[in-house]
Design a protein around this motif. Structure first.
Motif, mmCIF file in Angstrom:
data_model
loop_
_atom_site.group_PDB
_atom_site.id
_atom_site.type_symbol
_atom_site.label_atom_id
_atom_site.label_comp_id
_atom_site.label_asym_id
_atom_site.label_seq_id
_atom_site.Cartn_x
_atom_site.Cartn_y
_atom_site.Cartn_z
ATOM 1 N N GLN A 1 -8.414 1.764 -0.067
ATOM 2 C CA GLN A 1 -7.327 1.895 -1.034
ATOM 3 C C GLN A 1 -5.996 1.341 -0.524
ATOM 4 O O GLN A 1 -5.222 0.757 -1.284
ATOM 5 C CB GLN A 1 -7.172 3.357 -1.458
ATOM 6 C CG GLN A 1 -8.252 3.831 -2.418
ATOM 7 C CD GLN A 1 -8.282 3.004 -3.702
ATOM 8 O OE1 GLN A 1 -7.354 3.048 -4.504
ATOM 9 N NE2 GLN A 1 -9.349 2.229 -3.892
ATOM 10 N N GLY A 2 -5.711 1.495 0.769
ATOM 11 C CA GLY A 2 -4.452 0.970 1.300
ATOM 12 C C GLY A 2 -4.380 -0.535 1.203
ATOM 13 O O GLY A 2 -3.389 -1.098 0.736
ATOM 14 N N THR A 3 -5.447 -1.203 1.626
ATOM 15 C CA THR A 3 -5.501 -2.662 1.552
ATOM 16 C C THR A 3 -5.429 -3.140 0.107
ATOM 17 O O THR A 3 -4.672 -4.058 -0.229
ATOM 18 C CB THR A 3 -6.793 -3.182 2.207
ATOM 19 O OG1 THR A 3 -6.789 -2.837 3.587
ATOM 20 C CG2 THR A 3 -6.922 -4.694 2.056
ATOM 21 N N LEU A 4 -6.207 -2.500 -0.749
ATOM 22 C CA LEU A 4 -6.229 -2.912 -2.150
ATOM 23 C C LEU A 4 -4.872 -2.685 -2.817
ATOM 24 O O LEU A 4 -4.429 -3.500 -3.628
ATOM 25 C CB LEU A 4 -7.321 -2.145 -2.898
ATOM 26 C CG LEU A 4 -8.757 -2.505 -2.497
ATOM 27 C CD1 LEU A 4 -9.736 -1.469 -3.037
ATOM 28 C CD2 LEU A 4 -9.130 -3.897 -2.991
ATOM 29 N N GLN A 5 -4.191 -1.609 -2.457
ATOM 30 C CA GLN A 5 -2.892 -1.345 -3.083
ATOM 31 C C GLN A 5 -1.861 -2.399 -2.688
ATOM 32 O O GLN A 5 -1.133 -2.911 -3.533
ATOM 33 C CB GLN A 5 -2.369 0.041 -2.713
ATOM 34 C CG GLN A 5 -1.017 0.331 -3.377
ATOM 35 C CD GLN A 5 -0.554 1.756 -3.169
ATOM 36 O OE1 GLN A 5 -1.300 2.615 -2.738
ATOM 37 N NE2 GLN A 5 0.709 2.004 -3.504
ATOM 38 N N TYR A 6 -1.794 -2.749 -1.378
ATOM 39 C CA TYR A 6 -0.765 -3.731 -1.020
ATOM 40 C C TYR A 6 -1.092 -5.111 -1.584
ATOM 41 O O TYR A 6 -0.181 -5.889 -1.908
ATOM 42 C CB TYR A 6 -0.498 -3.749 0.485
ATOM 43 C CG TYR A 6 -1.447 -4.488 1.401
ATOM 44 C CD1 TYR A 6 -1.595 -5.869 1.363
ATOM 45 C CD2 TYR A 6 -2.152 -3.790 2.384
ATOM 46 C CE1 TYR A 6 -2.437 -6.541 2.234
ATOM 47 C CE2 TYR A 6 -2.994 -4.451 3.269
ATOM 48 C CZ TYR A 6 -3.134 -5.829 3.190
ATOM 49 O OH TYR A 6 -3.957 -6.490 4.063
ATOM 50 N N LEU A 7 -2.386 -5.426 -1.743
ATOM 51 C CA LEU A 7 -2.723 -6.697 -2.376
ATOM 52 C C LEU A 7 -2.357 -6.687 -3.861
ATOM 53 O O LEU A 7 -1.912 -7.701 -4.408
ATOM 54 C CB LEU A 7 -4.210 -7.013 -2.194
ATOM 55 C CG LEU A 7 -4.628 -7.411 -0.782
ATOM 56 C CD1 LEU A 7 -6.145 -7.559 -0.692
ATOM 57 C CD2 LEU A 7 -3.942 -8.706 -0.347
ATOM 58 N N PHE A 8 -2.529 -5.547 -4.511
ATOM 59 C CA PHE A 8 -2.117 -5.418 -5.909
ATOM 60 C C PHE A 8 -0.610 -5.605 -6.033
ATOM 61 O O PHE A 8 -0.119 -6.305 -6.936
ATOM 62 C CB PHE A 8 -2.540 -4.057 -6.457
ATOM 63 C CG PHE A 8 -2.241 -3.860 -7.917
ATOM 64 C CD1 PHE A 8 -3.103 -4.336 -8.887
ATOM 65 C CD2 PHE A 8 -1.081 -3.207 -8.320
ATOM 66 C CE1 PHE A 8 -2.826 -4.164 -10.239
ATOM 67 C CE2 PHE A 8 -0.787 -3.030 -9.670
ATOM 68 C CZ PHE A 8 -1.663 -3.508 -10.628
ATOM 69 N N GLU A 9 0.138 -4.987 -5.109
ATOM 70 C CA GLU A 9 1.597 -5.143 -5.115
ATOM 71 C C GLU A 9 1.972 -6.601 -4.843
ATOM 72 O O GLU A 9 2.906 -7.148 -5.450
ATOM 73 C CB GLU A 9 2.231 -4.232 -4.064
ATOM 74 C CG GLU A 9 1.971 -2.742 -4.261
ATOM 75 C CD GLU A 9 2.671 -2.165 -5.485
ATOM 76 O OE1 GLU A 9 3.499 -2.882 -6.087
ATOM 77 O OE2 GLU A 9 2.395 -1.012 -5.850
ATOM 78 N N SER B 1 4.631 -9.659 1.522
ATOM 79 C CA SER B 1 4.967 -8.552 0.633
ATOM 80 C C SER B 1 5.970 -7.593 1.267
ATOM 81 O O SER B 1 6.900 -7.112 0.603
ATOM 82 C CB SER B 1 3.683 -7.800 0.246
ATOM 83 O OG SER B 1 3.923 -6.895 -0.799
ATOM 84 N N ILE B 2 5.805 -7.309 2.560
ATOM 85 C CA ILE B 2 6.741 -6.415 3.249
ATOM 86 C C ILE B 2 8.129 -7.044 3.297
ATOM 87 O O ILE B 2 9.137 -6.386 3.001
ATOM 88 C CB ILE B 2 6.242 -6.096 4.668
ATOM 89 C CG1 ILE B 2 4.980 -5.227 4.600
ATOM 90 C CG2 ILE B 2 7.325 -5.386 5.479
ATOM 91 C CD1 ILE B 2 4.334 -4.999 5.958
ATOM 92 N N HIS B 3 8.204 -8.318 3.666
ATOM 93 C CA HIS B 3 9.507 -9.003 3.734
ATOM 94 C C HIS B 3 10.192 -9.007 2.371
ATOM 95 O O HIS B 3 11.382 -8.703 2.255
ATOM 96 C CB HIS B 3 9.308 -10.432 4.244
ATOM 97 C CG HIS B 3 10.598 -11.109 4.615
ATOM 98 N ND1 HIS B 3 10.643 -12.389 5.138
ATOM 99 C CD2 HIS B 3 11.896 -10.703 4.544
ATOM 100 C CE1 HIS B 3 11.901 -12.728 5.375
ATOM 101 N NE2 HIS B 3 12.679 -11.725 5.009
ATOM 102 N N LEU B 4 9.432 -9.323 1.331
ATOM 103 C CA LEU B 4 10.010 -9.374 -0.007
ATOM 104 C C LEU B 4 10.442 -7.983 -0.470
ATOM 105 O O LEU B 4 11.483 -7.826 -1.123
ATOM 106 C CB LEU B 4 9.002 -9.979 -0.979
ATOM 107 C CG LEU B 4 9.513 -10.370 -2.365
ATOM 108 C CD1 LEU B 4 10.730 -11.282 -2.274
ATOM 109 C CD2 LEU B 4 8.400 -11.044 -3.166
ATOM 110 N N SER B 5 9.669 -6.960 -0.105
ATOM 111 C CA SER B 5 10.040 -5.590 -0.465
ATOM 112 C C SER B 5 11.319 -5.153 0.241
ATOM 113 O O SER B 5 12.164 -4.459 -0.339
ATOM 114 C CB SER B 5 8.897 -4.629 -0.110
ATOM 115 O OG SER B 5 7.727 -4.938 -0.843
#
Length: 446
Positions: free
Chosen positions: A107-115, A337-341
């Protein structure tokens, strides 16, 4: 401990099964003049400490991006990456995870890919995005193949401002697929006539903005010309930070938007690994290559994430898959994604403005140099100079002066007769002192 899983008897049995007497017979089709006779010309074995010393001495011969004013771009860009990005992606649950085929434990991997997909769709002005590709060039090639599937046509028109490496990647794939490529002549001034190149046999037109020479292009009239003939417009970008300031390709009528995501969260790293960004319209969802992550609910009504529409993918559909890409750039996508967030929407806009301001300041400093001409009417953080000498030699001379000046066009297009052109990028990491050092080194090298 050596690991030798096959015994002599095993090897003899295998040779007998395929009908050869010796392993050398397996190489019969390799011309004799291409076979290696004897040992490689390499030094004898050394200790780990000796190897470290040798490699360290060799590395000191380089002029690295971090040790000199740096103005090289043309597809890979030096930006500041917050330390928190590297810290977070090195958490073991991120760094060691692999393909999330089992959603109940991923779920963690799938969630950050969804984001990540959501961020890419918003940046490009598109409705959907996939979970990333290998890099921008392969994403571009996949976009053309997708357009062929949608339109049932086999011809792609490539802008003369498309990065040559992207064009070469597409030409390689198209050659083996039997597809037709119409590559327009290199277009330094972004004045090419797309309307004359588009007819009812064209599947897609591929246009980059900012293009390889740094020009900004209005995609709206190109999109209209494509759609009049039933073709798709593929918009390409190599500098993702530009999307913080420019009109997204989706808002200009592009049907597919692809590009390189390295600029956010990912260092130069000698050319990779990088990540390709791929976004398109909802109506083309089932023709989209690569992995797609979707949001759903479990048996108890709780939100969850899954790898969806997997029947399109190679590991299930084999030769009938939408693409032969069978994974994605997970860790690079997470860094993006982390940088953009961390930046947020307002932060990305400030970063984009800082990039543009840095490039404008450098152009202004070069305006009074005799024989040096900036060719762009508009640009983001990259532009092309015409210099009164061979640009490749100029780059070497400026490197001797301690400045990494840019990319000579002759390196990308060696036979185009553009040896006096230099592509220069200036990002937020360049200081006023760096830009002045560029101007001084350029004046001294002319």
């Amino acid at each position: 401990m050596r690991y030798l899983p096959l015994t002599k008897a095993d090897r003899a049995e295998m040779r007998a099964a395929i009908g050869v007497d010796h392993v050398d017979a397996l190489y019969a089709d390799v011309p004799k003049e291409l076979r290696l006779e004897g040992l490689l010309d390499l030094p004898h074995a050394k200790s780990e400490m000796e190897v470290e010393r040798l490699l360290s001495a060799m590395s000191k011969r380089n002029l690295s991006a971090a040790s000199a004013p740096f103005f090289i771009g043309a597809g890979a860009y030096r930006h500041h990456i917050p330390a928190s990005v590297d810290h977070l992606i090195q958490r073991s649950e991120f760094l060691t995870s692999y393909t999330p085929y089992q959603p109940e434990i991923s779920q963690g991997t799938l969630q950050y890919l969804f984001e990540f997909q959501t961020q890419v769709a918003m940046l490009t002005g598109m409705e959907i995005a996939n979970a990333s590709m290998y890099d921008g060039s392969t994403a571009c090639a996949e976009a053309a193949l997708m357009a062929h599937r949608i339109t049932k046509r086999r011809k792609a028109v490539l802008s003369g401002g498309l990065h040559p490496h992207y064009a070469q990647t597409l030409q390689t794939i198209s050659h083996f697929a039997g597809d037709e490529i119409v590559a327009l002549a290199p277009d330094v001034f972004a004045r090419e006539d797309f309307a004359a190149a588009i007819d009812d046999s064209v599947s897609c037109v591929i246009v980059q903005t900012p293009d390889v020479f740094g020009n900004l292009r209005d995609l709206t009239p190109i999109a209209e010309a494509c759609h009049r003939h039933g073709a798709l417009l593929v918009a390409v970008f190599t500098e993702a930070v530009s999307l913080g300031l420019l009109t997204p390709p989706g808002e200009m009528g592009a049907d597919i938007a692809v590009g390189e995501g390295q600029s956010l969260g990912n260092p130069l790293s000698f050319g990779g690994p990088y990540l390709g960004l791929f976004a398109t319209r909802q109506s083309y969802l089932r023709q989209t290559p690569g992995r797609l992550i979707g949001e759903t609910v479990d048996a108890d009504g709780r939100r969850g994430y899954v790898a969806t529409l997997s029947a399109r993918e190679q590991h299930i559909r084999r030769d009938k898959a939408t693409s032969n890409i069978c994974t994605n750039s997970n860790l690079c996508a997470l860094a993006f994604s982390i940088h953009l967030s961390l930046l947020g929407e307002a932060g990305l806009r400030r970063l984009a403005r800082a990039n543009h301001a840095s490039a404008v300041d450098l152009v202004d400093r070069l305006a009074e140099l005799r024989g040096v001409e900036t060719l762009n009417e508009s640009f983001f953080n990259e532009f092309t100079l015409r210099v009164p000498c061979d640009a490749a030699r100029l780059v070497e001379d400026m490197a001797e002066a301690g400045v990494l000046a840019g990319v000579p066009v002759s390196r990308l297009l060696p036979d185009a007769g553009l040896d006096d052109l230099l592509i220069v990028a200036s990002t937020e990491v360049d200081t006023a002192e760096d830009r002045e050092a560029f101007a001084i080194a350029l004046r001294g090298a002319l």
